[in-house]
Design a protein around this motif. Sequence first.
Motif, PDB file in Angstrom:
ATOM      1  N   LEU A  73       0.874  -1.184   0.000  1.00  0.00           N
ATOM      2  CA  LEU A  73       0.000   0.000   0.000  1.00  0.00           C
ATOM      3  C   LEU A  73       0.906   1.227   0.000  1.00  0.00           C
ATOM      4  O   LEU A  73       1.017   1.948   0.991  1.00  0.00           O
ATOM      5  N   LYS A  74       1.585   1.414  -1.133  1.00  0.00           N
ATOM      6  CA  LYS A  74       2.661   2.415  -1.229  1.00  0.00           C
ATOM      7  C   LYS A  74       2.160   3.805  -0.871  1.00  0.00           C
ATOM      8  O   LYS A  74       2.817   4.557  -0.169  1.00  0.00           O
ATOM      9  N   SER A  75       0.995   4.165  -1.406  1.00  0.00           N
ATOM     10  CA  SER A  75       0.407   5.455  -1.043  1.00  0.00           C
ATOM     11  C   SER A  75      -1.055   5.446  -1.445  1.00  0.00           C
ATOM     12  O   SER A  75      -1.512   4.547  -2.156  1.00  0.00           O
ATOM     13  N   GLN A 155       1.333   8.751  13.181  1.00  0.00           N
ATOM     14  CA  GLN A 155       1.873   9.829  12.349  1.00  0.00           C
ATOM     15  C   GLN A 155       1.438   9.601  10.909  1.00  0.00           C
ATOM     16  O   GLN A 155       1.748   8.574  10.304  1.00  0.00           O
ATOM     17  N   LEU A 156       0.707  10.591  10.387  1.00  0.00           N
ATOM     18  CA  LEU A 156       0.176  10.548   9.025  1.00  0.00           C
ATOM     19  C   LEU A 156       0.955  11.543   8.180  1.00  0.00           C
ATOM     20  O   LEU A 156       1.186  12.668   8.619  1.00  0.00           O
ATOM     21  N   TRP A 157       1.379  11.123   6.988  1.00  0.00           N
ATOM     22  CA  TRP A 157       2.053  12.036   6.057  1.00  0.00           C
ATOM     23  C   TRP A 157       1.095  12.365   4.927  1.00  0.00           C
ATOM     24  O   TRP A 157       0.571  11.453   4.260  1.00  0.00           O
ATOM     25  N   ILE A 158       0.879  13.665   4.722  1.00  0.00           N
ATOM     26  CA  ILE A 158      -0.013  14.130   3.654  1.00  0.00           C
ATOM     27  C   ILE A 158       0.825  14.903   2.641  1.00  0.00           C
ATOM     28  O   ILE A 158       1.542  15.839   3.007  1.00  0.00           O
ATOM     29  N   ASN A 159       0.719  14.524   1.387  1.00  0.00           N
ATOM     30  CA  ASN A 159       1.517  15.165   0.348  1.00  0.00           C
ATOM     31  C   ASN A 159       1.072  16.607   0.130  1.00  0.00           C
ATOM     32  O   ASN A 159      -0.060  16.979   0.458  1.00  0.00           O
ATOM     33  N   GLU A 287      -0.457  14.063  -9.068  1.00  0.00           N
ATOM     34  CA  GLU A 287       0.833  14.470  -9.633  1.00  0.00           C
ATOM     35  C   GLU A 287       1.810  13.327  -9.400  1.00  0.00           C
ATOM     36  O   GLU A 287       1.605  12.525  -8.488  1.00  0.00           O
ATOM     37  N   PRO A 288       2.898  13.256 -10.188  1.00  0.00           N
ATOM     38  CA  PRO A 288       3.895  12.219  -9.929  1.00  0.00           C
ATOM     39  C   PRO A 288       4.535  12.404  -8.541  1.00  0.00           C
ATOM     40  O   PRO A 288       4.682  13.541  -8.082  1.00  0.00           O
ATOM     41  N   VAL A 289       4.828  11.286  -7.895  1.00  0.00           N
ATOM     42  CA  VAL A 289       5.433  11.308  -6.556  1.00  0.00           C
ATOM     43  C   VAL A 289       6.779  10.607  -6.632  1.00  0.00           C
ATOM     44  O   VAL A 289       6.856   9.452  -7.052  1.00  0.00           O
ATOM     45  N   VAL A 290       7.845  11.329  -6.273  1.00  0.00           N
ATOM     46  CA  VAL A 290       9.154  10.687  -6.147  1.00  0.00           C
ATOM     47  C   VAL A 290       9.609  10.894  -4.701  1.00  0.00           C
ATOM     48  O   VAL A 290       9.739  12.029  -4.241  1.00  0.00           O
ATOM     49  N   GLN A 291       9.761   9.779  -3.994  1.00  0.00           N
ATOM     50  CA  GLN A 291      10.094   9.844  -2.567  1.00  0.00           C
ATOM     51  C   GLN A 291      11.475   9.280  -2.325  1.00  0.00           C
ATOM     52  O   GLN A 291      11.833   8.220  -2.841  1.00  0.00           O
ATOM     53  N   TYR A 292      12.241  10.006  -1.528  1.00  0.00           N
ATOM     54  CA  TYR A 292      13.514   9.480  -1.042  1.00  0.00           C
ATOM     55  C   TYR A 292      13.482   9.689   0.463  1.00  0.00           C
ATOM     56  O   TYR A 292      13.727  10.801   0.946  1.00  0.00           O
ATOM     57  N   GLY A 293      13.093   8.646   1.204  1.00  0.00           N
ATOM     58  CA  GLY A 293      12.958   8.750   2.662  1.00  0.00           C
ATOM     59  C   GLY A 293      12.043   9.900   3.025  1.00  0.00           C
ATOM     60  O   GLY A 293      10.875   9.917   2.630  1.00  0.00           O
ATOM     61  N   PRO A 294      12.565  10.894   3.751  1.00  0.00           N
ATOM     62  CA  PRO A 294      11.725  11.999   4.230  1.00  0.00           C
ATOM     63  C   PRO A 294      11.650  13.180   3.276  1.00  0.00           C
ATOM     64  O   PRO A 294      11.253  14.269   3.683  1.00  0.00           O
ATOM     65  N   PHE A 295      12.034  12.967   2.009  1.00  0.00           N
ATOM     66  CA  PHE A 295      11.869  13.999   0.975  1.00  0.00           C
ATOM     67  C   PHE A 295      10.857  13.484  -0.049  1.00  0.00           C
ATOM     68  O   PHE A 295      11.025  12.377  -0.574  1.00  0.00           O
ATOM     69  N   VAL A 296       9.835  14.280  -0.329  1.00  0.00           N
ATOM     70  CA  VAL A 296       8.816  13.854  -1.304  1.00  0.00           C
ATOM     71  C   VAL A 296       8.599  14.971  -2.314  1.00  0.00           C
ATOM     72  O   VAL A 296       8.079  16.033  -1.975  1.00  0.00           O
ATOM     73  N   MET A 297       9.038  14.719  -3.554  1.00  0.00           N
ATOM     74  CA  MET A 297       8.952  15.728  -4.611  1.00  0.00           C
ATOM     75  C   MET A 297       8.233  15.123  -5.822  1.00  0.00           C
ATOM     76  O   MET A 297       7.701  14.025  -5.728  1.00  0.00           O
TER      77      MET A 297
END
Length: 326
Positions: A73-75, A155-159, A287-297
Motif C-alpha cells: 500500500l505504497k500510497s 503519524q500521518l504524512w499528507i503530500n 501528480e507524480p510522486v518521487v520519494q527518497y525517505g523523508p523527501f517527497v517531490m
Amino acid sequence: MRAIKHKLLFNPKPATIRANDIRAPAFIRNIMSESDQAPAFNRPRLVTKKVPAKLQHEGDGAVVRRGIGRSELKSLDPFLMLDDFSVAPPAGFPDHPHRGFETVTYMLQGGMTHQDFAGHKGTIRPGDVQWMTAGRGIIHSEMPAGDGTTSKGLQLWINLSSKDKMIEPRYQELLKEDIKRAESDGVEVRVIAGESMGVRSPVFTRTPAMYLDFTLKPRAQLHQNIPEAWNSFVYVIEGEGVFGSPNSSSAAAHHVLVLSPGDGLSVWNRSSKTLRFVLAAGQPINEPVVQYGPFVMNTQAEIDRTIEDYQHCRNGFEMAKNWRSQ
Ligand code: FJE
Ligand code: FE
C-alpha cells in the motif's frame, strides 16, 4: 437515530402526503422501519482492501506499524504514510529532515518532545495533535517524553501539491482541549480536521483533507459523509467493527481499510467492546510522486536538488548549519 436523519437528508423529494392517503397504523410503520435496510448514502463506500499494518524498525530503535507506505500500500493520494508508532527512551526519531509534505502526529499514550532547527520546541501528550507543514524544509527530532514509559501515537504524512512543496514551514498545534468533540447515540468523534456531527476543526489543511477519531460503544452505528472525489481509508486503533456494508466481515485493530469511491461510510460495532478508529480522507493531488525517505517531490531531479540543498544547507535548510537537538 442518525440513519433516519441521513435518509431524510438524501431523499431528493420527500413524498407529499395527500388528504386521501391511507397511512399504515403506527405498529406497522414501526415494523417497517425496523426491517428497513435502505442505505444511508446514495453511493456508500465499501472496503476495497484490508491491509494489516506491518511491524518495522524506524528511526533509532523505534518500532512502527506501517499501514500506508508499506509495499502492499505504497500510497493513497494524497496520503503517503501512516505509522502507528511505539517508542520508549532511549529510542526515538533523532535529528532528521523533511521536505515537500505535511506530518500529522496524534498522540495516544505518553508524550513526544519535538525540537526543530528554528528553535521550535514542545511536547505533545495524549489527545494532542501537531500538524506540521514541512514545506521547503524542516529538520527536527521527535523523542519520547519523560519517565521511560512507552509513548504511542499515529503519524500521518499528507503530500503537498507542486505549488505548495516549497512554502514556508508552519505548525498548527492543538491541545486535547482544543480538539472539538461531539457525542450522540454511543458515537463519539474528535475532529482533528474537517467536519463531523456538526462540529468543525480549526485546522487549515493545505491539501483538502478530513481526519476524524471515532469511538463507538457496543451496538452503536455511524454514518459519516465523505466528499465524493476524495480518497479515504480507515485505521482501526482498538476493538473490531463492520465497515461499509452490514454484510461485510469485521475488521480488527491494526488494519488499514481502503475505501471505494462514494459519498459516505457506514460503520457498525456489533462486538461487546469499544471500537476506536481514525477515518482519513483527502483530495487526490494527481501528480507524480518521487520519494527518497523523508523527501517527497515530483521528479528525481527535484530529489537530487533536495539532497544537495540538505548537504549544503541551502534553500530552506540554512539553519541546519550549526544545529543539533539537545
Ligand atoms: C522517517 C527516519 C525517521 N515514522 N512515526 C527516516 F526517523 C523517520 C521518522 C518517522 C517517524 C516519527 C514519528 Cl514521531 C512517528 C515516524 C517515521 O521520523 F520518516 C524516515 N524516513
Ligand atoms: Fe519527523
